[in-house]
Design an enzyme around this catalytic site. Sequence first.
Site, PDB file in Angstrom:
ATOM      1  N   ASN A 152      39.934  37.849  33.122  1.00 16.56           N
ATOM      2  CA  ASN A 152      41.013  38.573  33.786  1.00 16.56           C
ATOM      3  C   ASN A 152      40.460  39.302  35.009  1.00 16.56           C
ATOM      4  O   ASN A 152      39.319  39.743  35.031  1.00 16.56           O
ATOM      5  CB  ASN A 152      41.767  39.502  32.824  1.00 16.56           C
ATOM      6  CG  ASN A 152      40.921  40.511  32.083  1.00 16.56           C
ATOM      7  OD1 ASN A 152      39.780  40.258  31.736  1.00 16.56           O
ATOM      8  ND2 ASN A 152      41.503  41.655  31.809  1.00 16.56           N
ATOM      9  N   GLU A 170      41.782  42.173  37.879  1.00 11.54           N
ATOM     10  CA  GLU A 170      42.783  43.151  38.322  1.00 11.54           C
ATOM     11  C   GLU A 170      42.609  43.461  39.801  1.00 11.54           C
ATOM     12  O   GLU A 170      41.614  43.073  40.414  1.00 11.54           O
ATOM     13  CB  GLU A 170      42.627  44.441  37.512  1.00 11.54           C
ATOM     14  CG  GLU A 170      42.858  44.243  36.027  1.00 11.54           C
ATOM     15  CD  GLU A 170      42.576  45.479  35.199  1.00 11.54           C
ATOM     16  OE1 GLU A 170      42.938  45.465  34.019  1.00 11.54           O
ATOM     17  OE2 GLU A 170      41.984  46.457  35.713  1.00 11.54           O
ATOM     18  N   GLU A 193      43.380  33.466  30.699  1.00 13.44           N
ATOM     19  CA  GLU A 193      43.895  32.135  30.390  1.00 13.44           C
ATOM     20  C   GLU A 193      44.348  31.424  31.658  1.00 13.44           C
ATOM     21  O   GLU A 193      44.098  30.231  31.837  1.00 13.44           O
ATOM     22  CB  GLU A 193      45.074  32.227  29.407  1.00 13.44           C
ATOM     23  CG  GLU A 193      44.735  32.887  28.095  1.00 13.44           C
ATOM     24  CD  GLU A 193      44.956  34.398  28.082  1.00 13.44           C
ATOM     25  OE1 GLU A 193      45.287  34.927  27.004  1.00 13.44           O
ATOM     26  OE2 GLU A 193      44.806  35.053  29.134  1.00 13.44           O
ATOM     27  N   CYS A 235      51.210  33.602  29.817  1.00 11.29           N
ATOM     28  CA  CYS A 235      50.096  32.699  29.529  1.00 11.29           C
ATOM     29  C   CYS A 235      50.442  31.725  28.404  1.00 11.29           C
ATOM     30  O   CYS A 235      49.981  30.584  28.404  1.00 11.29           O
ATOM     31  CB  CYS A 235      48.835  33.483  29.202  1.00 11.29           C
ATOM     32  SG  CYS A 235      48.083  34.186  30.693  1.00 11.29           S
TER      33      CYS A 235
END
Length: 138
Positions: A46, A48, A59, A93
Amino acid sequence: MPDLTQNTELFELAKEAMNKAYVPYSRFHVGAAILTAKGQFYSGCNVENAAYPEGTCAEAGAIASMVLGGDTLIKDIYVIGNGDGLVTPCGGCRQKIREFSSADTMIHICGAEGVRKSLTMDELLPFSFGPENLEQAG
């Protein structure tokens, strides 16, 4: 009941990706690793940004890498995050995984110790809408 047998290579790829996540706002690291039907591996973390919560999920990153690599069918996907609860894919996702899944695709939810739960695509996203729905409409 799905088998909790762990693919060590996929688990380690997901864990490595989780450790590289860029999460200065939530501090919630997530990693994902995919094994395709062709036997290729892809991973993602991930990421940000300052417009939090805009960012990308692990994902989604793994799927983008898979598509870039020329693959479009997920055999297994491992998703890992920290904490006591299950770190399952978000709704968006789940739909992204569904786009590149078959009835045999397995989603493995992991913690630091390994696989905590394994689900089929139908268990993760029952009564889902997929590419075949659009084919029927045309």
